[in-house]
Design a protein around this motif. Structure first.
Motif, mmCIF file in Angstrom:
data_model
loop_
_atom_site.group_PDB
_atom_site.id
_atom_site.type_symbol
_atom_site.label_atom_id
_atom_site.label_comp_id
_atom_site.label_asym_id
_atom_site.label_seq_id
_atom_site.Cartn_x
_atom_site.Cartn_y
_atom_site.Cartn_z
ATOM 1 N N ILE A 54 -10.686 -0.256 -10.606
ATOM 2 C CA ILE A 54 -9.804 0.682 -11.315
ATOM 3 C C ILE A 54 -9.262 1.730 -10.356
ATOM 4 N N SER A 55 -10.157 2.340 -9.599
ATOM 5 C CA SER A 55 -9.739 3.436 -8.721
ATOM 6 C C SER A 55 -8.789 2.948 -7.642
ATOM 7 N N GLY A 56 -8.931 1.688 -7.204
ATOM 8 C CA GLY A 56 -8.013 1.151 -6.209
ATOM 9 C C GLY A 56 -6.601 1.060 -6.744
ATOM 10 N N TYR A 57 -6.482 0.559 -7.966
ATOM 11 C CA TYR A 57 -5.161 0.447 -8.588
ATOM 12 C C TYR A 57 -4.568 1.824 -8.869
ATOM 13 N N THR A 58 -5.355 2.711 -9.470
ATOM 14 C CA THR A 58 -4.821 4.027 -9.802
ATOM 15 C C THR A 58 -4.514 4.842 -8.548
ATOM 16 N N ASN A 59 -5.297 4.651 -7.485
ATOM 17 C CA ASN A 59 -4.998 5.350 -6.238
ATOM 18 C C ASN A 59 -3.690 4.849 -5.628
ATOM 19 N N LEU A 60 -3.409 3.547 -5.772
ATOM 20 C CA LEU A 60 -2.139 3.023 -5.284
ATOM 21 C C LEU A 60 -0.979 3.631 -6.069
ATOM 22 N N ILE A 61 -1.100 3.650 -7.394
ATOM 23 C CA ILE A 61 -0.048 4.248 -8.208
ATOM 24 C C ILE A 61 0.130 5.713 -7.832
ATOM 25 N N SER A 62 -0.986 6.381 -7.602
ATOM 26 C CA SER A 62 -0.929 7.785 -7.220
ATOM 27 C C SER A 62 -0.224 7.966 -5.877
ATOM 28 N N THR A 63 -0.588 7.139 -4.902
ATOM 29 C CA THR A 63 0.029 7.227 -3.577
ATOM 30 C C THR A 63 1.513 6.924 -3.646
ATOM 31 N N SER A 64 1.861 5.878 -4.393
ATOM 32 C CA SER A 64 3.268 5.512 -4.537
ATOM 33 C C SER A 64 4.064 6.622 -5.214
ATOM 34 N N SER A 65 3.489 7.194 -6.261
ATOM 35 C CA SER A 65 4.161 8.299 -6.949
ATOM 36 C C SER A 65 4.308 9.504 -6.034
ATOM 37 N N LEU A 66 3.279 9.732 -5.212
ATOM 38 C CA LEU A 66 3.327 10.846 -4.262
ATOM 39 C C LEU A 66 4.440 10.644 -3.243
ATOM 40 N N LEU A 91 12.853 -7.362 -7.152
ATOM 41 C CA LEU A 91 12.298 -7.966 -8.355
ATOM 42 C C LEU A 91 12.395 -9.489 -8.310
ATOM 43 N N THR A 92 13.526 -9.997 -7.845
ATOM 44 C CA THR A 92 13.701 -11.445 -7.769
ATOM 45 C C THR A 92 12.719 -12.069 -6.787
ATOM 46 N N PHE A 93 12.548 -11.442 -5.645
ATOM 47 C CA PHE A 93 11.596 -11.970 -4.667
ATOM 48 C C PHE A 93 10.174 -11.954 -5.217
ATOM 49 N N MET A 94 9.819 -10.875 -5.939
ATOM 50 C CA MET A 94 8.482 -10.782 -6.529
ATOM 51 C C MET A 94 8.243 -11.922 -7.521
ATOM 52 N N GLY A 95 9.258 -12.292 -8.294
ATOM 53 C CA GLY A 95 9.104 -13.379 -9.242
ATOM 54 C C GLY A 95 8.844 -14.709 -8.573
ATOM 55 N N PHE A 96 9.481 -14.940 -7.426
ATOM 56 C CA PHE A 96 9.279 -16.201 -6.717
ATOM 57 C C PHE A 96 8.011 -16.204 -5.861
ATOM 58 N N ALA A 97 7.569 -15.024 -5.411
ATOM 59 C CA ALA A 97 6.465 -14.929 -4.441
ATOM 60 C C ALA A 97 5.104 -14.856 -5.122
ATOM 61 N N THR A 98 4.819 -15.769 -6.056
ATOM 62 C CA THR A 98 3.536 -15.720 -6.776
ATOM 63 C C THR A 98 2.336 -15.920 -5.855
ATOM 64 N N ASP A 99 2.543 -16.619 -4.725
ATOM 65 C CA ASP A 99 1.434 -16.809 -3.780
ATOM 66 C C ASP A 99 0.989 -15.507 -3.135
ATOM 67 N N LEU A 100 1.871 -14.493 -3.176
ATOM 68 C CA LEU A 100 1.536 -13.210 -2.553
ATOM 69 C C LEU A 100 0.878 -12.245 -3.530
ATOM 70 N N TRP A 101 0.690 -12.645 -4.781
ATOM 71 C CA TRP A 101 0.171 -11.734 -5.785
ATOM 72 C C TRP A 101 -1.297 -11.367 -5.586
ATOM 73 N N THR A 102 -1.979 -12.075 -4.712
ATOM 74 C CA THR A 102 -3.366 -11.718 -4.380
ATOM 75 C C THR A 102 -3.469 -11.024 -3.022
ATOM 76 N N GLN A 103 -2.320 -10.773 -2.395
ATOM 77 C CA GLN A 103 -2.302 -10.141 -1.079
ATOM 78 C C GLN A 103 -2.142 -8.630 -1.232
ATOM 79 N N ASP A 104 -3.131 -7.896 -0.785
ATOM 80 C CA ASP A 104 -3.116 -6.450 -0.957
ATOM 81 C C ASP A 104 -1.895 -5.799 -0.320
ATOM 82 N N TRP A 105 -1.532 -6.263 0.877
ATOM 83 C CA TRP A 105 -0.417 -5.632 1.592
ATOM 84 C C TRP A 105 0.887 -5.780 0.826
ATOM 85 N N TRP A 106 1.087 -6.953 0.202
ATOM 86 C CA TRP A 106 2.334 -7.167 -0.523
ATOM 87 C C TRP A 106 2.366 -6.362 -1.816
ATOM 88 N N LEU A 107 1.265 -6.353 -2.564
ATOM 89 C CA LEU A 107 1.231 -5.586 -3.802
ATOM 90 C C LEU A 107 1.504 -4.105 -3.525
#
Length: 452
Positions: free
Chosen positions: A280-292, A326-342
């Protein structure tokens, strides 16, 4: 830079001080980020990590987003009813801020579990309903007192500060929910909106007004002159102001902006905590960092950039790049487990989303009549916010039905439609609004006050 003005009666007067005006926008938009950060990011992540399904999370997100699409009612109420000795807007701002604090504290006392969808939805709806009143009050205050040359800068501050508030609430809420519990998190977070509410108590809109209802002061003559005190002229003039073709053209652009955000808020807790295996904290910290990051960019260069290249060009750049992402994200399902891409995707899209809204705000402000500014500006913002529950609903029938990639494709289609409109419709730039939009409307210089 001019110092914050102190009036003869030792009051902090907004109309006399540019720094105070900008500080007020910054603080109250920062406070708006707290219900958003909690109920769109931190709480959904806490729910998902504690066994709630995507449809359950989507229900809470949709309930929290619903007041934002219904807030045009707020504009009518704020324009029609007020307590002029405290200014046209401040009484609404203070009371709404108090309700936000009260809702957080009530949630801390009730302490619902992660699958108590009704209770969590009620808390999300109540706190966001309160913040929409605060939002409409602050927006219309900005239209009332901001000169034209401050508006692009004000737009950057508004949404930059809101993103900073989202960052603070998301990070703080996520960590408190994970390491303590929901009650502790809500109780601690309530302290910050409380402090900002007290700031609202000590400032004044114009000279001679009251800080509180029982203190000394009088209504400003300028406010008395434009206050609409009958429903029919308010409704008639608001309707005429928004049915001009150029104002109808901006409606789909405003709506499309928030569709991806509503979809992300419903689906991304599952994507990050279940598909990618984040805490949980990893996801919320990312949202926080991105918002910052996006918030700081909005505060520092957002308004300057829109001023430099124009609202329309800024909108086209933001929307065009967003479609590609957004279009690239839809096609790049293999990257959905990659932390750097998310991480990259979230940060880039937040920056583009902020530029999109900062570009549209000065256009909307230029179209507003002073006497019905709260109603008219709120109608524009409600058009945009209606996209959020639409996005949450879209997440249910795409990701919820087993086709998560279509969530991103549909979001790209929505932004593509907005881009086409922005290409073919010429919205007013600085100084053109009165001539092009409202010169034929009754009350273009302020509707005369009438009594029921």
């Amino acid at each position: 830079m001019a110092s914050i003005a102190i009036g003869a009666d030792n009051g902090l007067i907004l109309t006399r001080s540019k720094p105070l005006r900008l500080l007020t926008l910054l603080l109250f938009y920062f406070a708006q980020g707290f219900p958003i950060g909690l109920f769109f990011y931190a709480l959904p992540a806490w729910m998902s990590a504690n066994g709630a399904s995507t449809p359950q999370v989507a229900s809470v997100v949709a309930a929290a987003g619903l007041p934002w699409s219904l807030k045009l009612v707020n504009g009518f109420l704020i324009d029609r009813y007020t307590f002029l000795p405290m200014g046209r807007r401040r009484i609404w701002i203070i009371c709404a801020q108090a309700v936000i604090v009260a809702t957080f504290l009530i949630g801390a006392l009730i302490a619902p579990d992660a699958r108590a969808v009704f209770l969590l939805s009620a808390l999300g709806f109540a706190s966001n309903a309160a913040v929409t009143f605060q939002d409409v009050g602050i927006d219309s205050l900005a239209v009332d007192i901001m000169p034209e040359d401050e508006r692009a800068r004000a737009a950057g501050i508004m949404f930059g500060a809101q993103m900073l508030g989202i960052a603070a609430a998301t990070s703080l809420g996520g960590n408190l929910f994970q390491h303590f519990d929901l009650s502790v998190g809500l109780a601690v977070i309530a302290l910050i909106p409380l402090a900002i509410m007290l700031f609202g108590v000590v400032i004044r809109e114009r000279d001679g007004e009251r800080c509180l209802p029982w203190t000394e002061g009088n209504a400003h003559p300028g406010n008395r002159a434009i206050q609409v005190e009958a429903w029919w002229p308010l409704l008639k003039s608001s309707f005429k102001a928004v049915v001009v073709p150029i104002t109808l053209g901006i409606a789909p652009i405003l709506l499309a902006r928030s569709i991806p955000h509503g979809a992300f808020e419903a689906f991304h807790p599952e994507l990050f905590t279940q598909t990618a295996g984040w805490e949980i904290s990893g996801y919320t910290n990312l949202i926080s960092t991105s918002s910052l990051v996006s918030g700081m960019l909005g505060l520092i260069i957002g308004g300057w950039l829109v001023d430099a290249i124009g609202s329309r060009a800024s909108l086209l750049i933001a929307a065009g790049l967003g479609i590609l992402l957004l279009t690239f994200m839809g096609f790049a399902t293999d990257l959905w487990t990659q932390d750097w891409w998310l991480t990259t995707f979230i940060i880039l899209f937040d920056i583009l989303g902020l530029l999109y809204i900062v570009a549209t705000i000065p256009i909307c402000m230029r179209l507003c009549l002073p006497a019905v500014a709260a109603t008219q500006f709120t109608i524009y913002m409600a058009m945009g916010n209606f996209g959020r529950p639409l996005g949450a609903w879209m997440a249910s029938w795409t990701a919820g039905a087993g086709y998560p990639e279509w969530l991103y494709f549909c979001s790209a289609i929505a932004w593509a439609g907005a881009t086409l409109l922005a290409i073919f419709i010429r919205f007013p730039e600085k100084g053109q609004a009165v001539e092009e939009v409202v010169s034929d409307l009754p009350g273009a210089d302020g509707i005369p006050a009438k009594i029921d």
